[in-house]
Enzyme design. Structure first.
Site, PDB file in Angstrom:
ATOM      1  N   LYS A 186      -0.500   0.395   0.074  1.00 63.21           N
ATOM      2  CA  LYS A 186       0.031  -0.703  -0.036  1.00 63.21           C
ATOM      3  C   LYS A 186      -0.754  -1.502  -1.396  1.00 63.21           C
ATOM      4  O   LYS A 186      -1.516  -0.967  -2.021  1.00 63.21           O
ATOM      5  CB  LYS A 186      -0.085  -1.470   1.077  1.00 63.21           C
ATOM      6  CG  LYS A 186       0.740  -1.130   2.412  1.00 63.21           C
ATOM      7  CD  LYS A 186       2.100  -0.992   1.914  1.00 63.21           C
ATOM      8  CE  LYS A 186       3.052  -0.004   2.863  1.00 63.21           C
ATOM      9  NZ  LYS A 186       3.025  -0.073   4.372  1.00 63.21           N
TER      10      LYS A 186
HETATM   11  C1  LIG Z   1       3.630   0.316   5.480  1.00 62.23           C
HETATM   12  C2  LIG Z   1       4.693  -0.236   6.358  1.00 62.23           C
HETATM   13  C3  LIG Z   1       4.628  -0.725   7.779  1.00 62.23           C
HETATM   14  C4  LIG Z   1       3.537  -0.494   8.521  1.00 62.23           C
HETATM   15  O1  LIG Z   1       1.975  -0.729   7.948  1.00 62.23           O
HETATM   16  P1  LIG Z   1       0.842  -0.269   8.752  1.00 62.23           P
HETATM   17  O2  LIG Z   1      -0.150  -1.188   8.203  1.00 62.23           O
HETATM   18  O3  LIG Z   1       0.630   1.214   8.337  1.00 62.23           O
HETATM   19  O4  LIG Z   1       0.700  -0.465  10.041  1.00 62.23           O
HETATM   20  C5  LIG Z   1       5.444  -1.716   8.220  1.00 62.23           C
HETATM   21  N1  LIG Z   1       6.537  -1.946   7.630  1.00 62.23           N
HETATM   22  C6  LIG Z   1       7.120  -1.376   6.359  1.00 62.23           C
HETATM   23  C7  LIG Z   1       8.334  -1.684   5.506  1.00 62.23           C
HETATM   24  C8  LIG Z   1       5.941  -0.610   5.991  1.00 62.23           C
HETATM   25  O5  LIG Z   1       6.245  -0.066   4.748  1.00 62.23           O
END
Ligand SMILES: *Cc1c(COP(=O)(O)O)cnc(C)c1O
Length: 385
Positions: A186
C-alpha cells in the site's frame, strides 16, 4: 540485455524505520505500547479535522470493527462494490450479515451511486465504498443516499492515503468511519496493519473495546473506585486486533515520508499519462480538479484494437522482465460469492468488462526513472507502437 526483473510492487523502508524497530525490540516493549500510541496521534494529526485514529493489525480487522461498531448484525444487508478485494465483503459475513454486490462506474471503476439505489431493500443497513486505486468515490451522492435511507457509511480507504474529495482528505468526510491499510504494497506500510479513523467518539470507544478482547476501561472506572493494576472487566466476546509497537515503529517513519512518497507517485502517474496517451489503452480516470489521487495503483485497460488479450499482455511483460498485476478479479467471479448469492457476470457488466481488459502497471517509489522508461518501452513494443 540481461536486466533484473522489475517486481510489480516493493515497499520503501529506510534506516529510520529499521532503527525504530530495533529500538522497540531493545526497549522490551514489543506489543501495543508507546509507539502505537504515538503513531495513532501522528496519523490523526495528518488526517486533521479532529479525527480520532485507532491502530489495528490490518484493514480487514479495522473494517470488521467499524461495521460491528455501527451495529451491523445477522440478516442485515451491506452494499459493497464487486470491483474490490474480498476483504470488503468477507467482513460483512463475519457479522452474520450479507454483502450485496453492485456494479461500478465504467470510467472510474468506483461504486456506481445509481447501482447503490437499485440495491437498497428494507434490510439494507450500510454502504462500504472503496476508493479504487486511490481515486475518491462520488461521496456527495453516496452520503446523500445514505441519509435518505438511514444507512451507515464505512469507507474502505485501503487505496486512498492520501486522497481528497472536494478539497477534503478521505478520513474527514461526513461518514461513520474510514479504514486505511498498511499492507506491504500500500502507499505506506507497517508490514501488516490498518487504521480506523472517525469523528464519532462512541464509535471509537466501541472499536477500542472490541479491538482488545472486549475489555472495558469504562466498566473499570465505573465500578472500581480504587483501581488495582491487575483488575479488568470483559463486557463482550471481543477480538485480538491490536497493532504491535514493532509495526507502529515502521508506521511512525513511513507517515513522515508519506508526502514525498505521494509526490513521487503523482510524478510517475503523470509520466504514464503522457507517454501512454497515444496507445490503444484506457488510462485511469483523473480526480476532480484540485483533488488528490493517491495513485496506489495505475490501472490501464487494453482496448479491443490493441490486438492483444490481457493475460497474454501480462505474460509478455513478464517475458520482458516486468511484473504487472490485475485489480481486481471481481467478487462475483469468486466461488464463495458467486455460489452463495447466485451471481453472474451479466449482473455486473462494467466490472466484468473492466476486469477482462485490466492491467495494473508497476508504480512505486523505489522505481527509478530508468525503470519506468523500461516499462513504457515494453508496453510500446508489445502494442507495436
Ligand atoms: C489491501 C486491501 C484491503 C485489506 O487490507 P489489509 O490491511 O491487508 O487487511 C481491503 N480492501 C482493499 C480494497 C484492499 O486493496
Amino acid at each position: 540485455m540481461s536486466e533484473k526483473f522489475l517486481p510489480f510492487a516493493l515497499p520503501e523502508i529506510g534506516e529510520e524505520e529499521i532503527n525504530e524497530v530495533v529500538d522497540a525490540l531493545r526497549s522490551g516493549w514489543v506489543t501495543t505500547g508507546p509507539k502505537t500510541k504515538q503513531f495513532e496521534a501522528d496519523f490523526a494529526a495528518f488526517i486533521g479535522d479532529d479525527v480520532e485514529a485507532i491502530a489495528v493489525n490490518s484493514a480487514t480487522s479495522g473494517l470488521h470493527l467499524a461495521l460491528e461498531a455501527v451495529g451491523i448484525g445477522p440478516g442485515d444487508e451491506v452494499i459493497v462494490p464487486t470491483y474490490t478485494f474480498t476483504t470488503t465483503a468477507e467482513v460483512v459475513r463475519y457479522l452474520g450479515a450479507h454483502p450485496v454486490l453492485v456494479d461500478v462506474d465504467p470510467q472510474t471503476l468506483n461504486i456506481d451511486p445509481q447501482a447503490i439505489r437499485r440495491a437498497i431493500t428494507d434490510k439494507t443497513r450500510a454502504i462500504v465504498p472503496v476508493h479504487f486505486a486511490g481515486l475518491a468515490c462520488e461521496m456527495d451522492e453516496i452520503i446523500a443516499i445514505a441519509r435518505e435511507h438511514g444507512l451507515k457509511v464505512v469507507e474502505d480507504a485501503a487505496h486512498s492515503l492520501p486522497t481528497s474529495y472536494n478539497g477534503k482528505l478521505i478520513g474527514t468526510l461526513d461518514t461513520d468511519a474510514t479504514v486505511f491499510s498498511f499492507y506491504a504494497n500500500k502507499t505506506m506500510t507497517t508490514g501488516e496493519g490498518g487504521m480506523v479513523v472517525s469523528k464519532n467518539p462512541d464509535l471509537i470507544k466501541r472499536c477500542k473495546v472490541m479491538r482488545l478482547h472486549g475489555i472495558s476501561r469504562d466498566a473499570f472506572d465505573r465500578y472500581v473506585s480504587k483501581s488495582p493494576a491487575w483488575f479488568y472487566e470483559v463486557i463482550e466476546p471481543g477480538f485480538k486486533y491490536n497493532m504491535p509497537d514493532i509495526a507502529a515503529a515502521l508506521g511512525l517513519h513511513q507517515l513522515k515520508k508519506l508526502r514525498r512518497f505521494h509526490l513521487a507517485r503523482m510524478d510517475m502517474a503523470e509520466r504514464y499519462d503522457i507517454e501512454l496517451a497515444d496507445l490503444p489503452l484506457i488510462l485511469p480516470a483523473k480526480p476532480h480538479v484540485g483533488d488528490a489521487h493517491a495513485w496506489h495503483l495505475y490501472p490501464v485497460r487494453l482496448k479491443p484494437e490493441a490486438g492483444v488479450e490481457r493475460g497474454e499482455f501480462i505474460q509478455r511483460m513478464a517475458d520482458l522482465g516486468i511484473g504487472c498485476s490485475v485489480h481486481f478479479i471481481p467478487l462475483h467471479l469468486h466461488p464463495i460469492w458467486r455460489d452463495s448469492y447466485q451471481l453472474s457476470p451479466a449482473q455486473f457488466p462494467h466490472a466484468q468488462q473492466a476486469f477482462e481488459a485490466e492491467v495494473s502497471l508497476p508504480l512505486y517509489t523505489r522505481m527509478t526513472e530508468a525503470d519506468q522508461t523500461r516499462v513504457i518501452a515494453a508496453i510500446r513494443q508489445i502494442l507495436g507502437a
